[in-house]
Design an enzyme around this catalytic site. Structure first.
Site, PDB file in Angstrom:
ATOM      1  N   HIS A 198       0.545   4.795   5.953  1.00 21.69           N
ATOM      2  CA  HIS A 198       0.156   5.208   4.603  1.00 21.69           C
ATOM      3  C   HIS A 198       0.451   6.685   4.373  1.00 21.69           C
ATOM      4  O   HIS A 198       0.470   7.484   5.305  1.00 21.69           O
ATOM      5  CB  HIS A 198      -1.325   4.894   4.372  1.00 21.69           C
ATOM      6  CG  HIS A 198      -1.623   3.440   4.533  1.00 21.69           C
ATOM      7  ND1 HIS A 198      -2.204   2.922   5.669  1.00 21.69           N
ATOM      8  CD2 HIS A 198      -1.378   2.389   3.715  1.00 21.69           C
ATOM      9  CE1 HIS A 198      -2.327   1.603   5.536  1.00 21.69           C
ATOM     10  NE2 HIS A 198      -1.825   1.259   4.366  1.00 21.69           N
ATOM     11  N   SER A 237       0.801  -1.226   0.000  1.00 22.14           N
ATOM     12  CA  SER A 237       0.000   0.000   0.000  1.00 22.14           C
ATOM     13  C   SER A 237       0.833   1.275   0.000  1.00 22.14           C
ATOM     14  O   SER A 237       0.342   2.336  -0.391  1.00 22.14           O
ATOM     15  CB  SER A 237      -0.922   0.023   1.225  1.00 22.14           C
ATOM     16  OG  SER A 237      -0.155  -0.075   2.419  1.00 22.14           O
ATOM     17  N   GLU A 258      -4.762   9.018  12.424  1.00 19.44           N
ATOM     18  CA  GLU A 258      -3.410   8.972  12.985  1.00 19.44           C
ATOM     19  C   GLU A 258      -2.697   7.732  12.445  1.00 19.44           C
ATOM     20  O   GLU A 258      -2.122   6.929  13.178  1.00 19.44           O
ATOM     21  CB  GLU A 258      -3.453   8.991  14.512  1.00 19.44           C
ATOM     22  CG  GLU A 258      -3.995  10.296  15.063  1.00 19.44           C
ATOM     23  CD  GLU A 258      -3.908  10.396  16.577  1.00 19.44           C
ATOM     24  OE1 GLU A 258      -3.533   9.383  17.217  1.00 19.44           O
ATOM     25  OE2 GLU A 258      -4.217  11.478  17.121  1.00 19.44           O
TER      26      GLU A 258
END
Length: 230
Positions: free
Chosen positions: A196, A10, A192
């Site tokens: 990513h 990701s 938070e």
């Protein structure tokens, strides 16, 4: 046209408006390369070397990659998830074996594999000091794999740790999905997320990969724009 195939997780994937403002490194990497190079980003959220292969994603690359192309291989975040047997790999055994499978796919197609160590998370113990980091064994294992197989490596892990230390805990929040409630219409809730990336972070860390490629020289440096100060 030379193509850069990217196998990763990701932190690299291409996002759309449904996940905005999340942005992946592979999504912005075209900012750094010459127009005759094209990124084919196969990175996918949540994947490890194991699950990427098990889902046929490496096979999809194998069917398309060819002579003169590049395969960027960047995993570690999800290989370390011991609680999930569908993704977990042992750093100095199955993780290294899987990396070698990716390398063989590239070499068998006369393409150029490049190993890229995983991006560091925001793992501050206080405002200035980073923790040891969760990826250290996987970074060491990837470095061993690169040396054993005579494959170039870009150490994004070490470079990103240096950037985080330089910025400090508060200043680097803008690089990650770390923001207050109401800042984004599409993502109104507080976030938070220390893993990513947002656009600024993706660009910043992509520039580190570009720097690493420039240091490798030769065909790896040739893909980069000529007038960049990295």
């Amino acid at each position: 046209m030379n193509r850069i195939f990217w196998a990763a997780d990701s932190t690299v994937q291409t996002n759309d408006y449904t996940t905005y403002p999340q942005t992946g490194i592979g999504q912005v990497f075209p900012l750094f390369i010459k127009p005759e190079y094209q990124v084919r980003n196969h990175a996918k959220n949540g994947r490890s070397t194991k699950s990427f292969m098990d889902e046929g994603r490496l096979k999809a690359i194998e069917e398309r990659i060819g002579a003169g192309d590049f395969l960027f291989i960047q995993f570690g975040h999800n290989d370390e998830k011991k609680e999930d047997p569908t993704r977990y790999t042992e750093p100095f055994s199955t993780y290294m074996e899987n990396l070698e499978t990716f390398i063989r796919v590239a070499k068998d197609r006369s393409a150029y594999p490049v190993l890229i160590t995983p991006l560091e998370r925001r793992c501050f113990m206080d405002e200035k000091h980073l923790g040891i980091g969760a990826h250290s064994d996987y970074v060491a294992a990837m470095k061993q794999t690169a040396e054993k197989n005579n494959v170039p490596l870009v150490d994004l892990y070490s470079m990103s740790r240096m950037e985080l230390k330089k910025a400090g805990e508060k200043n680097c929040r803008r690089w990650y999905m770390f923001f207050p409630e109401g800042e984004y219409k599409n993502h109104p809730e507080k976030s938070e997320d220390n893993t990513h990336l947002r656009y600024d972070g993706a660009v910043n860390f992509a520039s580190l990969i570009a720097r690493g490629l420039r240091e490798l020289g030769g065909i790896y440096a040739d893909m980069l724009l000529d007038d960049m100060n990295l």
